[in-house]
Design a protein around this motif. Structure first.
Motif, PDB file in Angstrom:
ATOM      1  N   PHE A 112       0.832  -1.210   0.000  1.00 11.60           N
ATOM      2  CA  PHE A 112       0.000   0.000   0.000  1.00 11.60           C
ATOM      3  C   PHE A 112       0.868   1.262   0.000  1.00 11.60           C
ATOM      4  N   ILE A 115       2.455   1.585  -3.693  1.00  8.70           N
ATOM      5  CA  ILE A 115       1.750   1.637  -4.988  1.00  8.70           C
ATOM      6  C   ILE A 115       1.759   3.031  -5.589  1.00  8.70           C
ATOM      7  N   ASN A 116       1.644   4.047  -4.765  1.00 12.65           N
ATOM      8  CA  ASN A 116       1.642   5.391  -5.337  1.00 12.65           C
ATOM      9  C   ASN A 116       2.963   6.124  -5.145  1.00 12.65           C
ATOM     10  N   ARG A 145       1.643  -4.613  -8.324  1.00 12.18           N
ATOM     11  CA  ARG A 145       0.385  -5.082  -8.909  1.00 12.18           C
ATOM     12  C   ARG A 145      -0.480  -3.917  -9.361  1.00 12.18           C
ATOM     13  N   LEU A 146       0.019  -2.705  -9.154  1.00 15.45           N
ATOM     14  CA  LEU A 146      -0.772  -1.542  -9.550  1.00 15.45           C
ATOM     15  C   LEU A 146      -0.513  -1.244 -11.017  1.00 15.45           C
ATOM     16  N   ASP A 147      -1.570  -1.246 -11.819  1.00 12.62           N
ATOM     17  CA  ASP A 147      -1.363  -0.907 -13.216  1.00 12.62           C
ATOM     18  C   ASP A 147      -2.198   0.313 -13.601  1.00 12.62           C
ATOM     19  N   PHE A 148      -2.206   1.274 -12.716  1.00 14.24           N
ATOM     20  CA  PHE A 148      -2.861   2.557 -12.992  1.00 14.24           C
ATOM     21  C   PHE A 148      -1.799   3.649 -12.882  1.00 14.24           C
ATOM     22  N   PRO A 149      -2.069   4.797 -13.475  1.00 13.48           N
ATOM     23  CA  PRO A 149      -1.135   5.902 -13.264  1.00 13.48           C
ATOM     24  C   PRO A 149      -1.037   6.218 -11.781  1.00 13.48           C
ATOM     25  N   ARG A 151      -0.450   8.496  -8.328  1.00 15.66           N
ATOM     26  CA  ARG A 151      -0.994   9.770  -7.848  1.00 15.66           C
ATOM     27  C   ARG A 151       0.032  10.891  -8.033  1.00 15.66           C
TER      28      ARG A 151
ATOM     29  N   GLU B 363      -4.782   3.965   0.782  1.00 16.50           N
ATOM     30  CA  GLU B 363      -4.328   3.449  -0.505  1.00 16.50           C
ATOM     31  C   GLU B 363      -5.247   2.344  -1.029  1.00 16.50           C
ATOM     32  N   TRP B 367      -7.411   2.189  -4.569  1.00 15.58           N
ATOM     33  CA  TRP B 367      -7.031   1.149  -5.521  1.00 15.58           C
ATOM     34  C   TRP B 367      -8.269   0.335  -5.930  1.00 15.58           C
ATOM     35  N   ARG B 374     -12.587   0.360 -13.712  1.00 15.82           N
ATOM     36  CA  ARG B 374     -12.133  -0.361 -14.898  1.00 15.82           C
ATOM     37  C   ARG B 374     -13.118  -1.480 -15.249  1.00 15.82           C
TER      38      ARG B 374
END
Ligand SMILES: Cc1cc2nc3c(=O)[nH]c(=O)nc-3n(C[C@H](O)[C@H](O)[C@H](O)COP(=O)(O)O)c2cc1C
Ligand code: SF4
Ligand code: SF4
Ligand code: FES
Lengths: 377, 450
Positions: A112, A115-116, A145-149, A151, B363, B367, B374
């Motif tokens: 956590f 991820i950002n 495991r984060l596949d987003f842009p 922050r 977080e 997420w 999505r």
């Protein structure tokens, strides 16, 4: 009844952490009991900070399992508890590294926290003395495991002394407590809520209070760094020396970070937990802005000698002197291209604006190396 | 017609005014408590009644009151939690709007029991018009000697203040509420210390829900023993349920916790069945934070027994096949509702309301929200389902306050019971944009799966 308990209460409580027992005064937290024992069983901390009242409880990296509440009430606690904010009871039994649950939860927390996080260690002044690097190396998983842009934040300027990189912040609140407790009037704080919360001054403002520089020392990551040291050097190339001067504002006891005879940076002295030292008389070694930012000549200081650095070996004195450059390249050793953490000296992808940060592999972790060792054997 | 203790008089013409409320038997309980009972007697009576907190956790109120520390020379406070912001829950609003004096009377008695001379109502900011109603009621009570100095010549002083929140769900969590009431950022506190020892301004404090405190009035009127006879087992007394969703008669109902869920949904006395003759697909029985149940597990427990509208029965089966009474926000979903979309809405809500203090919640909620967006936009991957499961697992139980759990549970329950709907959403991405999955085989109330 209450009096009876008072009379019977032993002066010390016995607590067992990962099968090691110790007697501690009532009111001691599990974390501090573990620190008294020392070694591998000490839970990692990101938000707790001994000299700052009310700190702790937020990051959740120090979660442990209480398998026995106390001798009086032996029931286990149903949830994992934040060891930095839970006091021991007599007869309590705690599991940290012997608890699958705690280790799994910690791994989750590290994920956590990362991820950002921009993972921009190669260009971060904190690298080498960053608690988050240590934490992710010790407890994290490889890859993300984060596949987003990730922050991002609008940049805020905090004035001539302090550089804020909000993307690296882990919201530990230490800098907020420090400003509350060390200055008469706190001028920065947490704005907004949840995912969007950020450290800022609300109305663009320079932080100039005499003691505000200490937020740099308490920040566990590279979110708050010293502007006067910015990009000057990597910490592991600098040599820490204890020094002092007569200061009418603060204790004047500092660590100088030098390269050759040049003083590149001045910080408060830290203890083995990477926290600003509390001296024997109970005073905390906070330093004033003048000592930190203005006194950059060796002649300003009376040098005491090299700082003893034990925990963060990368900083230890002379660590890099007389070292031989390995003959093998990293791909030869690793069987693949270097990951971010090892990639510091090459031109890294981080500096390439066309590559989004989230597309870059995360830092290497102990698993990476363990795998390697396994593969070799 | 079941027993009514709270809303019995709610529709009497003019009950909002002091005169009518008093004429209808109002303030009798306050009189009885202050004149004939000691504070400890009142606490004892509430203990006997078996009343459990109506704010969500269902903690026994009498027990909570008996934990209140009473150090010499330090004031104590009672705080009424009227922040009601849980999606699907609107029972406190109804109670305060229609019969405000019931709450004020309950507050006077409870303040007397706990020794609180300054009592606060912390009310959800959006309930602006109710603030006026409450302040008017307080003023009327004061004018008639029920508040102020030396009430009924008993020597007991009490003032009630109304404080508006600024629209944050998290300020309903009791310690965040106290922070907000003190004028600070509404971050939940790290416990211990608990409010009973160090609450408002570090003084011993009890925080209770609007409905809980209102229920003290009938308890004093009919005695705790009589109150305990209503209901079943440890679910004593009456409970307000705010029913909404695809039902014929949404609204706030007072039930005595002996009726079955089936009766509550289908009987004309309550929800009046599913709207437009549709079939029941799923239901969240206790406000957005509690696990969603498919129809078959809602009407009958996993053991095939009838499920009742009370704390124990709704919880039967734990989180594997049960849910919770929660705050009584009963949200009904018919066959046309999409579970993925529904859960996405909740995930977005919790992301928005997280205070951001602890890493798993700050977080993790964002997420999960991103993954749901999505899924909703048709770009989901099969691995997203497991990822959601892992994220919620890593949040659950590891945070400072229960908002983290509340964000994790709905996601866990949706995946647990409706996994094939999630999978269909991913494999039939285009179709999922146009129509919804309909009734899952196991969500079909007839026949019941073994
Ligand atoms: C995120 C969150 C929101 C809450 N919101 C409310 C609320 O709006 N009203 C309420 O009565 N309790 C709410 N609670 C529960 C309170 O923390 C507390 O348990 C309750 O006010 C205690 O009252 P009771 O014992 O009468 O139920 C909330 C809890 C959490 C974690
Ligand atoms: S800026 Fe640093 S000290 Fe302040 S909250 Fe962020 S990580 Fe913590
Ligand atoms: S669980 Fe969420 S809302 Fe509660 S304290 Fe942590 S971040 Fe804040
Ligand atoms: S160090 Fe204990 S929760 Fe952060």
């Amino acid at each position: 009844m209450a009096e009876e308990i008072k009379q019977e209460a032993p002066k010390k409580f016995k607590v067992t952490i990962d099968n090691i027992s110790i007697e501690v005064p009532p009111g001691t937290t599990i974390l501090n009991a573990a620190r008294m024992i020392g070694g591998d069983i000490v839970p990692p901390t990101m938000c707790y900070y001994t000299p700052l009242k009310e700190s702790g409880g937020k990051c959740r990296t120090c979660l442990v399992e209480v398998s026995k509440g106390s001798d009086k009430d032996p029931r286990p606690m149903p949830k994992l508890v934040a060891s930095c904010r839970t006091t021991v009871m007599d007869g309590m039994e705690v599991k940290n590294i012997t608890s699958e649950r705690a280790l799994h939860a910690r791994q989750g927390v590290v994920e956590f926290l990362l991820i950002n996080h921009p993972l921009d260690c190669p260009i971060c002044d904190q690298a080498g003395e960053c608690d988050l690097q240590d934490l992710s190396y010790g407890h994290g998983e490889e890859g993300s495991r984060l596949d987003f842009p990730k922050r991002t934040f609008t940049k805020h300027d905090l004035g001539p002394y302090i550089q804020l990189h909000m993307t690296r912040c882990i919201m530990c609140y230490r800098c907020v407590f420090a400003a509350d407790q060390l200055t008469e009037k706190r001028e920065h704080g947490v704005l907004d809520r949840g995912y969007h919360s950020e450290i800022a001054t609300y109305i663009e403002k320079a932080l100039t209070n005499d003691f505000i520089g200490n937020v740099i020392d308490v920040c566990p990551v590279g979110a708050l760094t010293d502007k006067t040291f910015r990009f000057k050097n990597r910490v592991w190339f600098t040599r820490p020396e204890d020094a002092h001067r007569d200061c009418d504002k603060c204790c004047g006891k500092v660590t100088l970070w030098k390269r050759g005879d040049e003083v590149l940076r001045v910080t408060a002295r830290k203890d083995q937990w990477n926290e600003v030292q509390t001296y024997e008389d109970g005073t905390v070694g906070w330093i004033c802005n003048e000592c930190r930012f203005e006194k950059k000549n060796t002649s300003d200081w009376i040098i005491e000698g090299p700082t003893k650095v034990s925990r963060h070996s990368v900083k230890s004195v002379n660590h890099y002197i007389n070292m031989l450059k390995p003959k093998e390249t990293i791909p030869e050793v690793m069987g693949r291209n270097p990951k971010l953490l090892l990639d510091i000296h090459s031109v890294s992808e981080v500096n390439d604006p066309s590559i989004h940060l989230s597309k870059i592999n995360g830092p290497a972790t102990s698993k990476t190396f363990n795998k390697l060792i396994e593969n070799k054997e | 017609m079941g027993v009514k203790l709270l809303l019995e008089k709610a529709h009497v013409e003019g009950i909002r005014t002091y005169e009518v409320y008093r004429r209808e038997g109002g303030y009798r309980a306050a009189e009885k408590a202050l004149k004939t009972m000691s504070p400890d007697d009142v606490v004892e009576e509430v203990k006997k009644s078996g009343l459990r907190g109506r704010g969500g956790a269902g903690f026994p109120t009498g027990l909570k009151w008996s934990f209140l520390a009473k150090p010499e020379g330090i004031p104590r406070h009672l705080v009424c939690n009227a922040d009601e912001s849980e999606p699907g829950t609107f029972k406190d609003r109804y109670l305060m709007e229609y019969i405000p004096h019931l709450l004020i009377e309950g507050l006077i008695i409870s303040s007397y029991a706990l020794g609180s001379n300054n009592t606060y109502i912390y009310i959800r900011g959006e309930y602006a018009w109710i603030v006026d109603i409450l302040e008017q009621a307080i003023q009327e009570a004061k004018n008639n000697g029920w508040l102020g100095k030396n009430i009924l010549s008993t020597g007991f002083d009490c003032e009630i203040y109304v404080q508006r929140g600024a629209g944050a769900y998290i300020c309903g969590e009791e310690t965040a509420l106290l922070e907000s009431l003190e004028g600070k950022r509404g971050n939940p506190r790290i416990k211990p210390p608990f409010p009973a020892v160090q609450g408002l301004w570090n003084r011993p404090t009890v925080v209770n829900n609007v409905e809980t405190l209102s229920a003290v009035v009938p308890i004093i009127n009919i005695t705790g023993e009589e109150y305990a006879k209503i209901g079943v087992g440890r679910s004593t007394g009456t409970k307000l349920i705010s029913a909404c969703g695809n039902i014929n008669k949404p609204g706030v109902y007072e039930i005595d916790m002996t009726i079955s869920v089936e009766e509550f949904i289908y009987s004309d006395e309550w929800c009046g069945g599913i709207k437009n003759g549709k079939r029941l697909k799923a239901c969240i029985p206790g406000g957005s934070s509690v696990p969603i149940l498919p129809a078959n597990l809602l009407l009958k427990t996993a053991k095939g027994e009838t499920r009742y509208m009370n704390y124990e029965s709704l919880n039967d089966g734990g989180f594997v096949s049960g849910s919770m009474m929660g705050s009584g926000g009963f949200i009904v979903l018919d066959e046309d509702q999409c579970i993925v979309k529904h859960t996405a809405t909740l995930a977005h809500f919790y992301r928005h309301e997280s205070c951001g203090q602890c890493s798993p919640c700050r977080e993790g909620t964002s997420w999960m929200d991103k993954i749901f967006q999505r899924l909703e936009s048709g770009k989901g991957k099969m691995s997203d389902i497991d990822l959601l499961w892992h994220i919620q697992f890593n949040i659950d139980g590891n945070t400072i306050c229960p908002l983290g759990d509340a964000a994790a549970w709905p996601v866990a329950a949706a995946i647990r019971h409706f996994r094939d709907e999630f999978e269909w959403h991913i494999t039939h991405a285009e179709e999922a944009q146009k129509r919804n999955y309909g009734l899952a085989h196991y969500a079909d109330p007839l026949p019941i799966v073994q």
